[in-house]
Scaffold this motif. Structure first.
Motif, PDB file in Angstrom:
ATOM      1  N   ALA A 183      -3.789  11.845   2.444  1.00 10.96           N
ATOM      2  CA  ALA A 183      -4.562  10.960   3.322  1.00 10.96           C
ATOM      3  C   ALA A 183      -3.799   9.669   3.616  1.00 10.96           C
ATOM      4  O   ALA A 183      -3.796   9.178   4.756  1.00 10.96           O
ATOM      5  CB  ALA A 183      -5.911  10.647   2.680  1.00 10.96           C
ATOM      6  N   LEU A 184      -3.138   9.107   2.607  1.00  8.15           N
ATOM      7  CA  LEU A 184      -2.338   7.907   2.822  1.00  8.15           C
ATOM      8  C   LEU A 184      -1.186   8.164   3.787  1.00  8.15           C
ATOM      9  O   LEU A 184      -0.879   7.338   4.660  1.00  8.15           O
ATOM     10  CB  LEU A 184      -1.790   7.396   1.485  1.00  8.15           C
ATOM     11  N   GLU A 185      -0.563   9.301   3.638  1.00  8.99           N
ATOM     12  CA  GLU A 185       0.555   9.631   4.519  1.00  8.99           C
ATOM     13  C   GLU A 185       0.086   9.778   5.965  1.00  8.99           C
ATOM     14  O   GLU A 185       0.728   9.258   6.897  1.00  8.99           O
ATOM     15  CB  GLU A 185       1.220  10.919   4.047  1.00  8.99           C
ATOM     16  N   LEU A 186      -1.035  10.468   6.172  1.00  5.33           N
ATOM     17  CA  LEU A 186      -1.569  10.625   7.529  1.00  5.33           C
ATOM     18  C   LEU A 186      -2.000   9.284   8.119  1.00  5.33           C
ATOM     19  O   LEU A 186      -1.792   9.022   9.308  1.00  5.33           O
ATOM     20  CB  LEU A 186      -2.743  11.606   7.508  1.00  5.33           C
ATOM     21  N   ALA A 187      -2.596   8.424   7.287  1.00  6.75           N
ATOM     22  CA  ALA A 187      -3.034   7.119   7.772  1.00  6.75           C
ATOM     23  C   ALA A 187      -1.846   6.263   8.198  1.00  6.75           C
ATOM     24  O   ALA A 187      -1.883   5.577   9.231  1.00  6.75           O
ATOM     25  CB  ALA A 187      -3.848   6.404   6.701  1.00  6.75           C
ATOM     26  N   ARG A 188      -0.768   6.306   7.418  1.00  8.29           N
ATOM     27  CA  ARG A 188       0.406   5.505   7.767  1.00  8.29           C
ATOM     28  C   ARG A 188       1.086   6.053   9.028  1.00  8.29           C
ATOM     29  O   ARG A 188       1.608   5.294   9.843  1.00  8.29           O
ATOM     30  CB  ARG A 188       1.385   5.482   6.590  1.00  8.29           C
ATOM     31  N   ARG A 189       1.077   7.356   9.173  1.00  8.76           N
ATOM     32  CA  ARG A 189       1.638   7.934  10.395  1.00  8.76           C
ATOM     33  C   ARG A 189       0.805   7.547  11.621  1.00  8.76           C
ATOM     34  O   ARG A 189       1.343   7.299  12.701  1.00  8.76           O
ATOM     35  CB  ARG A 189       1.733   9.445  10.261  1.00  8.76           C
ATOM     36  N   ALA A 190      -0.525   7.538  11.446  1.00  5.38           N
ATOM     37  CA  ALA A 190      -1.384   7.158  12.564  1.00  5.38           C
ATOM     38  C   ALA A 190      -1.166   5.706  12.972  1.00  5.38           C
ATOM     39  O   ALA A 190      -1.325   5.352  14.152  1.00  5.38           O
ATOM     40  CB  ALA A 190      -2.848   7.387  12.191  1.00  5.38           C
ATOM     41  N   ARG A 191      -0.775   4.866  12.021  1.00  5.99           N
ATOM     42  CA  ARG A 191      -0.516   3.449  12.320  1.00  5.99           C
ATOM     43  C   ARG A 191       0.915   3.205  12.757  1.00  5.99           C
ATOM     44  O   ARG A 191       1.290   2.079  13.094  1.00  5.99           O
ATOM     45  CB  ARG A 191      -0.821   2.607  11.081  1.00  5.99           C
TER      46      ARG A 191
END
Length: 262
Positions: free
Chosen positions: A167-175
């Motif tokens: 989830a952290l990885e996806l959130a950072r990619r989205a940002r």
């Protein structure tokens, strides 16, 4: 869930108390740890392969679970062959690499010992449920309940940590902050996961205390952990495999007690 995984969960070994699986693995492992010779490890490995089908584990599932062992054993042997103790005729010498007859024999024995120790451990613990293991440790071995329940709660959180990392990885990619600096990104995500883990651990500890998990006195258990004939039979099998391997090595004259003097 595939058919093979279902077989593994419903096979004859699946219903055995996890404490017996721990004991059988220990009885099999200790004799092999005390010696370093190809005969004892080879005999144990042959006996284990004769017993693996009775675990109720399909061969495809077996290879899928044990491939890291099959990869690690030759790599370990290669390291010992190249940098192990030199004895006998030297076959190859290049800078710090020295391959001799003795180092090759030692590498072969080490590879067999890694396989003989690791493979049955993987097969035995494929079907272990963490809750059943905690019940066995607390009820059969009489380990402190607070320690057992705390370890069980921590083990149950491992899957959540993996989900949090994704989830952290996806959130950072989205940002848009996950495209550059892999080392910096890894360190930032690791720190964020550490903070999240500490918060979740504190919340879990408070919830467990509120539900009486840390209360003094004798506690009750939702499920009874039994230790009967099947468990003793598994222990006997583990002791027999280790004992036969030792006897054959002693008779063959290859027994090499690595903990002895000199």
């Amino acid at each position: 869930m595939t058919l093979e995984r279902t077989r593994a969960r419903t096979g004859p070994v699946a219903a055995i108390n996890p404490v017996a699986k721990l004991g059988a693995a220990a009885l099999l492992t200790v004799p092999l740890v005390l010696t370093l010779d190809p005969v004892s490890a080879g005999v144990a490995l042959l006996l284990e392969f004769a017993l693996f089908p009775f675990a109720g584990l399909g061969w495809r599932e077996f290879w899928r679970r044990t491939w890291p062992v099959w990869l690690a054993a030759p790599l370990t042997a290669l390291t010992i062959a190249l940098y192990g103790e030199t004895s006998g005729r030297v076959l190859l010498e290049l800078f710090v690499v020295r391959v001799s007859e003795g180092s090759l024999e030692l590498a072969f024995a080490t590879m067999l010992r890694v396989l003989a120790i690791a493979l049955p451990s993987v097969v035995l613990f494929v079907t272990v449920d963490p809750t059943d293991l905690a019940d066995g440790l607390a009820q059969v071995l009489r380990l402190p309940a607070r320690f057992v329940l705390g370890a069980l709660a921590g083990l149950r959180m491992v899957g959540l940590f993996l989900d949090d990392w994704r989830a952290l990885e996806l959130a950072r990619r989205a940002r848009g902050v996950a495209d550059r600096g892999r080392v910096r990104r890894f360190l930032g995500m690791a720190f964020a996961l550490l903070v999240l883990s500490l918060r979740r651990g504190a919340t879990l500890a408070t919830a467990m205390e509120a539900r009486g998990f840390g209360a003094p006195g004798r506690r009750t258990w939702a499920r009874e952990s039994t230790f009967g004939r099947r468990e003793w039979a598994l222990l006997a099998v583990g002791a027999a495999v280790g004992g036969i391997a030792v006897v054959v090595a002693v008779v063959a004259g290859t027994w090499n007690l690595i903990l002895g003097p000199g």
